[in-house]
Design a protein around this motif. Structure first.
Motif, PDB file in Angstrom:
ATOM      1  N   UNK A   1      -7.766   6.837 -10.124  1.00  0.00           N
ATOM      2  CA  UNK A   1      -6.749   5.825 -10.422  1.00  0.00           C
ATOM      3  C   UNK A   1      -5.383   6.483 -10.600  1.00  0.00           C
ATOM      4  N   UNK A   2      -5.349   7.591 -11.335  1.00  0.00           N
ATOM      5  CA  UNK A   2      -4.086   8.301 -11.571  1.00  0.00           C
ATOM      6  C   UNK A   2      -3.482   8.797 -10.265  1.00  0.00           C
ATOM      7  N   UNK A   3      -4.320   9.360  -9.391  1.00  0.00           N
ATOM      8  CA  UNK A   3      -3.842   9.851  -8.097  1.00  0.00           C
ATOM      9  C   UNK A   3      -3.241   8.713  -7.278  1.00  0.00           C
ATOM     10  N   UNK A   4      -3.906   7.573  -7.251  1.00  0.00           N
ATOM     11  CA  UNK A   4      -3.392   6.435  -6.484  1.00  0.00           C
ATOM     12  C   UNK A   4      -2.040   5.958  -7.004  1.00  0.00           C
ATOM     13  N   UNK A   5      -1.879   5.948  -8.312  1.00  0.00           N
ATOM     14  CA  UNK A   5      -0.593   5.554  -8.901  1.00  0.00           C
ATOM     15  C   UNK A   5       0.497   6.549  -8.512  1.00  0.00           C
ATOM     16  N   UNK A   6       0.195   7.836  -8.624  1.00  0.00           N
ATOM     17  CA  UNK A   6       1.182   8.870  -8.297  1.00  0.00           C
ATOM     18  C   UNK A   6       1.573   8.838  -6.831  1.00  0.00           C
TER      19      UNK A   6
ATOM     20  N   UNK B   1      -6.040  -4.142   2.985  1.00  0.00           N
ATOM     21  CA  UNK B   1      -4.828  -3.355   3.220  1.00  0.00           C
ATOM     22  C   UNK B   1      -3.895  -4.001   4.248  1.00  0.00           C
ATOM     23  N   UNK B   2      -4.380  -4.431   5.414  1.00  0.00           N
ATOM     24  CA  UNK B   2      -3.478  -5.110   6.353  1.00  0.00           C
ATOM     25  C   UNK B   2      -2.846  -6.364   5.763  1.00  0.00           C
ATOM     26  N   UNK B   3      -3.583  -7.055   4.910  1.00  0.00           N
ATOM     27  CA  UNK B   3      -3.044  -8.253   4.270  1.00  0.00           C
ATOM     28  C   UNK B   3      -1.884  -7.883   3.347  1.00  0.00           C
ATOM     29  N   UNK B   4      -2.060  -6.825   2.571  1.00  0.00           N
ATOM     30  CA  UNK B   4      -0.992  -6.366   1.670  1.00  0.00           C
ATOM     31  C   UNK B   4       0.218  -5.908   2.477  1.00  0.00           C
ATOM     32  N   UNK B   5      -0.030  -5.145   3.542  1.00  0.00           N
ATOM     33  CA  UNK B   5       1.063  -4.619   4.365  1.00  0.00           C
ATOM     34  C   UNK B   5       1.820  -5.720   5.104  1.00  0.00           C
ATOM     35  N   UNK B   6       1.182  -6.846   5.277  1.00  0.00           N
ATOM     36  CA  UNK B   6       1.839  -7.967   5.942  1.00  0.00           C
ATOM     37  C   UNK B   6       2.948  -8.539   5.079  1.00  0.00           C
ATOM     38  N   UNK B   7       2.800  -8.413   3.761  1.00  0.00           N
ATOM     39  CA  UNK B   7       3.753  -9.038   2.850  1.00  0.00           C
ATOM     40  C   UNK B   7       4.601  -8.052   2.039  1.00  0.00           C
ATOM     41  N   UNK B   8       4.162  -6.797   1.982  1.00  0.00           N
ATOM     42  CA  UNK B   8       4.898  -5.846   1.151  1.00  0.00           C
ATOM     43  C   UNK B   8       4.733  -4.426   1.693  1.00  0.00           C
ATOM     44  N   UNK B   9       5.242  -3.431   0.946  1.00  0.00           N
ATOM     45  CA  UNK B   9       5.243  -2.038   1.409  1.00  0.00           C
ATOM     46  C   UNK B   9       3.912  -1.350   1.115  1.00  0.00           C
ATOM     47  N   UNK B  10       3.677  -0.236   1.812  1.00  0.00           N
ATOM     48  CA  UNK B  10       2.406   0.486   1.661  1.00  0.00           C
ATOM     49  C   UNK B  10       2.176   1.002   0.254  1.00  0.00           C
ATOM     50  N   UNK B  11       3.250   1.272  -0.466  1.00  0.00           N
ATOM     51  CA  UNK B  11       3.113   1.800  -1.832  1.00  0.00           C
ATOM     52  C   UNK B  11       2.357   0.832  -2.740  1.00  0.00           C
ATOM     53  N   UNK B  12       2.520  -0.442  -2.470  1.00  0.00           N
ATOM     54  CA  UNK B  12       1.839  -1.433  -3.299  1.00  0.00           C
ATOM     55  C   UNK B  12       0.333  -1.480  -3.044  1.00  0.00           C
ATOM     56  N   UNK B  13      -0.080  -0.980  -1.884  1.00  0.00           N
ATOM     57  CA  UNK B  13      -1.520  -0.883  -1.624  1.00  0.00           C
ATOM     58  C   UNK B  13      -2.167  -0.019  -2.698  1.00  0.00           C
ATOM     59  N   UNK B  14      -1.554   1.134  -2.967  1.00  0.00           N
ATOM     60  CA  UNK B  14      -2.101   2.071  -3.938  1.00  0.00           C
ATOM     61  C   UNK B  14      -1.976   1.539  -5.366  1.00  0.00           C
ATOM     62  N   UNK B  15      -0.919   0.792  -5.631  1.00  0.00           N
ATOM     63  CA  UNK B  15      -0.760   0.205  -6.962  1.00  0.00           C
ATOM     64  C   UNK B  15      -1.781  -0.895  -7.211  1.00  0.00           C
ATOM     65  N   UNK B  16      -1.999  -1.733  -6.214  1.00  0.00           N
ATOM     66  CA  UNK B  16      -2.999  -2.790  -6.352  1.00  0.00           C
ATOM     67  C   UNK B  16      -4.400  -2.189  -6.497  1.00  0.00           C
ATOM     68  N   UNK B  17      -4.676  -1.164  -5.697  1.00  0.00           N
ATOM     69  CA  UNK B  17      -5.987  -0.538  -5.755  1.00  0.00           C
ATOM     70  C   UNK B  17      -6.201   0.140  -7.103  1.00  0.00           C
ATOM     71  N   UNK B  18      -5.140   0.746  -7.636  1.00  0.00           N
ATOM     72  CA  UNK B  18      -5.241   1.393  -8.944  1.00  0.00           C
ATOM     73  C   UNK B  18      -5.524   0.361 -10.035  1.00  0.00           C
ATOM     74  N   UNK B  19      -4.849  -0.781  -9.963  1.00  0.00           N
ATOM     75  CA  UNK B  19      -5.072  -1.842 -10.954  1.00  0.00           C
ATOM     76  C   UNK B  19      -6.507  -2.350 -10.875  1.00  0.00           C
ATOM     77  N   UNK B  20      -6.991  -2.517  -9.658  1.00  0.00           N
ATOM     78  CA  UNK B  20      -8.360  -2.943  -9.427  1.00  0.00           C
ATOM     79  C   UNK B  20      -9.326  -1.893  -9.965  1.00  0.00           C
TER      80      UNK B  20
END
Length: 201
Positions: free
Chosen positions: A87-92, A155-174
């Protein structure tokens, strides 16, 4: 006094599924975001793929190390530490602008990921009677396929609406949610000795 509490068949199967699902999704989210990362950082596919290769190497090395360590350390604690590290790695990674730093962090992620399977096998083997072990491991193993499908849809759904960085933030929260479920479900369970006949994946 040693706590000999054991979880139900369904609880062990569900926890095992969630943990390995966590492992796969937070191992593949980088690969699924690769095209967006390459475009944003202005790097080549070869350079970007170094993180995947490095993670694969550290994962393999970690599997050997933690295969032995897992026999001596509480699987509940070991998995919790591994999840926290991932989780920490994904956030960083979500804040990195250097592919060199991302690569280094993803190698750490591979090492953290290697801490999950050996203790997870031990956890299942000590919580489930032998005749039901294969059924539970089959359920746990299914999470790899489910996790892969999830990542390549999410991931493609997230990238459709926002930047790739949020993929890792969403995954970290999950990941934090699954980590807390694991921790509070297993924190009062003391583990015995690992069963030598159960082999690592």
């Amino acid at each position: 006094m040693v706590n000999t509490k054991k979880l139900s068949y369904g609880s062990v199967a569900a926890l095992g599924f969630l943990v390995y699902f966590f492992s796969y999704t937070m191992r593949l989210d980088y690969s699924a975001s690769l095209v967006a990362i390459i475009s944003d950082l202005g790097i080549t596919n070869t350079v970007a793929s170094a993180a995947v290769t490095g993670s694969f190497i550290t994962y393999g090395i970690g599997q050997i190390i933690f295969g032995f360590v897992g026999d001596k350390v509480s699987p509940s604690k070991m998995i919790a530490i591994a999840m926290l590290g991932t989780v920490t790695v994904n956030v960083l990674v979500s804040f990195c602008t250097s592919i060199a730093l991302i690569t280094a962090l993803w190698c750490v992620n591979g090492f953290c990921q290697a801490m999950i399977w050996p203790p997870l096998i031990r956890f299942v083997s000590e919580q489930i009677e032998p005749k039901k072990y294969s059924d539970v491991i089959t359920i746990v193993g299914m999470s790899a396929s489910v996790g892969t499908i999830f990542v390549y849809l999410f991931v493609p759904l997230v990238l459709k609406f926002t930047v790739w960085r949020n993929v890792f933030r969403f995954m970290a929260a999950f990941g934090v949610v699954i980590m807390l479920i694991w921790y509070f479900s297993t924190k009062d369970i003391s583990m015995g000795n690992a069963k030598s006949e159960i082999k690592k994946n």
